[in-house]
Design a protein around this motif. Structure first.
Motif, mmCIF file in Angstrom:
data_model
loop_
_atom_site.group_PDB
_atom_site.id
_atom_site.type_symbol
_atom_site.label_atom_id
_atom_site.label_comp_id
_atom_site.label_asym_id
_atom_site.label_seq_id
_atom_site.Cartn_x
_atom_site.Cartn_y
_atom_site.Cartn_z
ATOM 1 N N GLY A 204 -56.191 -34.649 -23.068
ATOM 2 C CA GLY A 204 -57.279 -34.808 -22.182
ATOM 3 C C GLY A 204 -58.395 -36.243 -22.870
ATOM 4 N N PHE A 205 -58.965 -36.309 -21.925
ATOM 5 C CA PHE A 205 -59.760 -37.829 -22.462
ATOM 6 C C PHE A 205 -61.507 -37.349 -22.516
ATOM 7 C CE2 PHE A 205 -55.882 -39.605 -20.985
ATOM 8 C CZ PHE A 205 -55.445 -40.523 -21.784
ATOM 9 N N ALA A 206 -62.598 -37.064 -23.617
ATOM 10 C CA ALA A 206 -63.439 -37.083 -23.296
ATOM 11 C C ALA A 206 -64.618 -37.741 -23.198
ATOM 12 C CB ALA A 206 -63.745 -36.595 -24.483
ATOM 13 N N ASP A 207 -65.677 -37.077 -22.207
ATOM 14 C CA ASP A 207 -66.587 -38.487 -21.464
ATOM 15 C C ASP A 207 -67.525 -38.327 -23.397
ATOM 16 O OD1 ASP A 207 -65.828 -37.767 -19.220
ATOM 17 O OD2 ASP A 207 -67.247 -36.365 -19.157
ATOM 18 N N TRP A 208 -67.448 -39.899 -22.933
ATOM 19 C CA TRP A 208 -68.990 -40.071 -24.265
ATOM 20 C C TRP A 208 -70.458 -40.082 -23.402
ATOM 21 C CZ3 TRP A 208 -67.501 -40.592 -28.577
ATOM 22 C CH2 TRP A 208 -68.696 -40.785 -29.902
ATOM 23 N N ILE A 209 -71.044 -39.217 -23.873
ATOM 24 C CA ILE A 209 -72.341 -38.875 -23.034
ATOM 25 C C ILE A 209 -73.713 -39.554 -24.502
ATOM 26 C CG2 ILE A 209 -73.678 -37.088 -23.037
ATOM 27 C CD1 ILE A 209 -71.611 -35.157 -22.549
ATOM 28 N N LEU B 80 -70.601 -41.757 -20.576
ATOM 29 C CA LEU B 80 -69.172 -42.835 -19.637
ATOM 30 C C LEU B 80 -67.848 -41.743 -19.789
ATOM 31 C CD1 LEU B 80 -70.770 -44.657 -22.200
ATOM 32 C CD2 LEU B 80 -71.141 -44.542 -20.167
ATOM 33 N N ARG B 81 -66.692 -42.070 -18.510
ATOM 34 C CA ARG B 81 -66.067 -42.025 -18.192
ATOM 35 C C ARG B 81 -64.301 -42.099 -19.127
ATOM 36 N NH1 ARG B 81 -67.519 -36.628 -16.806
ATOM 37 N NH2 ARG B 81 -68.756 -36.999 -14.691
ATOM 38 N N ASN B 82 -63.738 -41.816 -19.728
ATOM 39 C CA ASN B 82 -62.258 -42.561 -20.255
ATOM 40 C C ASN B 82 -62.640 -42.312 -21.697
ATOM 41 O OD1 ASN B 82 -60.784 -40.804 -17.821
ATOM 42 N ND2 ASN B 82 -60.959 -43.124 -17.238
ATOM 43 N N SER B 83 -63.492 -42.234 -22.585
ATOM 44 C CA SER B 83 -64.301 -42.776 -23.847
ATOM 45 C C SER B 83 -63.515 -42.349 -25.163
ATOM 46 C CB SER B 83 -65.458 -43.080 -23.666
ATOM 47 O OG SER B 83 -66.318 -43.894 -23.099
ATOM 48 N N ALA B 84 -62.875 -40.713 -25.212
ATOM 49 C CA ALA B 84 -61.766 -41.182 -26.721
ATOM 50 C C ALA B 84 -60.900 -39.995 -26.213
ATOM 51 C CB ALA B 84 -63.204 -39.907 -26.956
ATOM 52 N N MET B 85 -59.930 -40.140 -26.397
ATOM 53 C CA MET B 85 -58.320 -39.514 -26.238
ATOM 54 C C MET B 85 -58.973 -38.350 -26.840
ATOM 55 S SD MET B 85 -54.194 -40.864 -27.032
ATOM 56 C CE MET B 85 -54.250 -40.513 -28.560
ATOM 57 N N GLN B 86 -58.075 -37.263 -26.259
ATOM 58 C CA GLN B 86 -58.322 -35.532 -27.218
ATOM 59 C C GLN B 86 -56.374 -35.297 -26.988
ATOM 60 O OE1 GLN B 86 -60.553 -35.064 -28.540
ATOM 61 N NE2 GLN B 86 -62.157 -36.045 -27.895
ATOM 62 N N SER B 87 -56.148 -34.996 -28.711
ATOM 63 C CA SER B 87 -54.089 -34.760 -28.091
ATOM 64 C C SER B 87 -53.814 -34.531 -29.735
ATOM 65 C CB SER B 87 -54.140 -35.859 -28.169
ATOM 66 O OG SER B 87 -54.152 -37.048 -29.438
ATOM 67 N N PHE B 88 -52.791 -34.010 -29.797
ATOM 68 C CA PHE B 88 -52.254 -33.075 -31.071
ATOM 69 C C PHE B 88 -51.260 -34.407 -31.809
ATOM 70 C CE2 PHE B 88 -53.614 -29.422 -28.623
ATOM 71 C CZ PHE B 88 -54.446 -28.671 -29.276
ATOM 72 N N GLU C 104 -74.458 -40.175 -27.733
ATOM 73 C CA GLU C 104 -73.526 -39.452 -28.684
ATOM 74 C C GLU C 104 -73.859 -37.883 -29.222
ATOM 75 O OE1 GLU C 104 -70.530 -38.874 -32.122
ATOM 76 O OE2 GLU C 104 -71.759 -40.190 -32.895
ATOM 77 N N LEU C 105 -74.949 -36.990 -27.456
ATOM 78 C CA LEU C 105 -75.047 -36.092 -27.497
ATOM 79 C C LEU C 105 -73.690 -35.261 -27.415
ATOM 80 C CD1 LEU C 105 -78.008 -36.519 -25.041
ATOM 81 C CD2 LEU C 105 -77.856 -36.742 -27.348
ATOM 82 N N ASN C 106 -74.084 -33.842 -27.542
ATOM 83 C CA ASN C 106 -72.829 -33.070 -27.431
ATOM 84 C C ASN C 106 -72.311 -32.265 -25.360
ATOM 85 O OD1 ASN C 106 -73.661 -30.855 -27.162
ATOM 86 N ND2 ASN C 106 -73.959 -30.766 -29.382
#
Length: 521
Positions: free
Chosen positions: A486-491, A280-288, A260-262
């Motif tokens: 968006g969908f955030a990478d897990w780094i 790691l692509r598509n690891s976290a959905m980002q939304s409102f 978990e790096l930023n």
């Protein structure tokens, strides 16, 4: 101060398992298989200790796999224990301790066949162990992670047909039964074992050596593992709550794996030779989240206007520093059943203004709840505030407590920042979008939508079931309450000599933090 905390981390790690654990000799493989080059070409090699740093949970940490909540808990649990199934890169269930599962015609009884596997104490994994584990998880007096996921099972009626066959009876037709047994935290433990911190016994790829809660855990290779012995001799988990501590320990050669790096850190080191950056692509959905049961978002025209206000690329670039990809107001991009054929929604301020005027919401003012509880939340709120202003909408950003944010925003407010890790699309629907879902943040409550979910779960043919899920997603795309931008990478960061880290495994899937397939070149 950060520097003091970084020094504290290194001292803690050393004190937990002895100074030798942090010696550089721990990171090199011994007499590896021939053909392995410095860059990892050729065959994997055996030997060495890998040290992996995760944010931890303090002195209250446990190795009880049914209590796994933090990423550190899950990573340790999957090293020691197994599940009947787990999630592949597309979040579909893959067999693990189960070799097969077969339903009856009505999808209310499923026969599961177990593979030949052994617990660390030499006992075979049996059907009775499976039933014991699930009954323990669903104990009404306990708060185990997988309890809600196992709700469809009638465990009083379920039974062991023989040592390696379980017949599960379900309360209702459940076509996605494999998702139930692959649920987060649904680990199989030996019947009768209650103490998981002094000497946990699982069937996983590593055996227990030592555990100091809030500090470290050391495991050794299980040579009898059913899926093949790990390459590593030993695996050590060390706790480093600050991201700066993890990256500095990695750069200093004190660990080989930093979880978990930023995005800023990743960008700073991606093109250098010191470490490897794994995305790691598509690891976290980002939304409102828009609350669909109250003004102004009880009017679907207002919700559509907000969909059209969002400039998704600007949000990904600004809030995630580009470490991700744009969303399309649906959960699960790239996952099984995702409605990829729907047109990508683009920003359209003129159309948004027209919809707001039609809804009588010109000059709308709305409060957006956010918090630094997750990376990018406050940045995304500020960016969206400025985007909304172009449509004549005043967004007031309200920053809440990191400690209570998720509880605070579940039922209160009208608009809030939201994030979700990877899970099957079916699980996302059942947990968040049905009338009786316990984490229904958007308050999307429609009986006809509930009926479609039940129809999908009662449909045996997979193509027909996929068509029902697509129909549900089309409706959510048109008028739902999740503005998925968006969908955030897990780094992850690793030392240059680390090999075998899977790059196509979203966080929470089988191959994320799967150290039995990793080796040191």
């Amino acid at each position: 101060m950060p520097g003091i905390r970084r020094r504290g981390f290194l001292a803690v790690a050393t004190g937990a398992v002895g100074a030798g654990a942090l010696a550089l000799t721990g990171c090199t493989g011994d007499s590896g298989e021939p053909g392995a080059s410095a860059e990892g070409d050729g065959k994997p090699r055996r030997g060495g200790r890998l040290r992996a740093a995760f944010a931890g949970g303090g002195a209250g940490e446990t190795l009880d796999p049914h209590l796994s909540n933090l990423f550190a808990d899950v990573a340790r649990a999957k090293a020691l224990f197994d599940k009947l199934a787990d999630y592949g890169p597309d979040l579909s269930a893959r067999p693990r301790l189960a070799t097969s599962w077969e339903p009856d015609a009505g999808l209310t009884r499923w026969k599961v066949t177990l593979r030949e596997a052994m617990f660390h104490d030499g006992r075979p994994v049996t059907a009775q162990d499976v039933l014991h584990s699930y009954r323990r998880i669903t104990d009404p007096d306990k708060a185990f992670r997988a309890k809600a996921s196992l709700e469809p099972l009638d465990l009083a009626a379920s039974r062991a047909l023989d040592a390696r066959t379980v017949e599960f009876v379900l309360k209702r037709p459940t076509a996605e039964f494999p998702n139930v047994v692959a649920a987060f935290g649904a680990y199989i433990v030996p019947a009768g074992v209650q103490d998981f911190d002094k000497h946990p016994v699982g069937s996983g790829p590593f055996r227990f050596v030592s555990f100091a809660p809030g500090r470290s855990a050391v495991f050794k290779r299980n040579d009898d593992y059913w899926d093949g012995a790990p390459y590593l001799d030993e695996l050590e988990f060390v706790v480093a709550n600050e991201e700066s501590a993890r990256i500095n320990a990695l750069l200093g050669g004190q660990i080989e794996y930093a979880h978990e790096l930023n995005p800023t850190t990743a960008r700073a080191h991606e093109d250098r030779d010191q470490v490897r950056i794994v995305r790691l692509r598509n690891s976290a959905m980002q939304s409102f989240v828009m609350k669909t049961d109250r003004p102004p978002f009880d009017d679907k025209r207002v919700r559509e206007a907000f969909f059209l206000i969002a400039d998704r690329k600007e949000l990904v670039d600004g809030a995630l520093s580009g470490a991700g990809e744009i969303g399309n107001d649906l959960f699960g991009k790239g996952y099984e059943y995702y409605a990829a054929g729907l047109p990508q929604r683009e920003q359209d301020i003129d159309r948004a203004k027209a919809l707001l005027k039609e809804a009588g919401a010109e000059g709308l003012e709305v409060t957006l709840d956010t918090s630094p509880v997750a990376a990018g939340f406050t940045e995304a709120a500020t960016i969206f505030r400025d985007q909304a202003a172009k449509a004549g909408v005043t967004v007031k950003v309200r920053t809440g407590s990191k400690d209570s944010y998720w509880k605070d925003i579940l039922d209160s407010g009208t608009l809030c920042s939201y994030r979700s890790g990877a899970m099957p699309i079916e699980a996302h629907i059942s947990q968040r979008l049905l009338t009786d879902s316990t984490t229904n943040a958007t308050k999307w409550q429609h009986k006809d939508f509930d009926a479609l979910y039940q129809q999908a779960q009662s449909t045996r043919d997979k193509e027909e079931r996929a068509a029902v899920y697509e129909r549900m997603q089309r409706r959510l795309h048109a008028e739902g309450g999740f503005l998925v931008w968006g969908f955030a990478d897990w780094i992850i960061g690793t030392a240059r000599n680390v090999r075998g880290v899977e790059t196509k495994a979203p966080a929470n899937s089988l191959d994320w933090a799967r150290f039995d397939k990793v080796w040191l070149a």
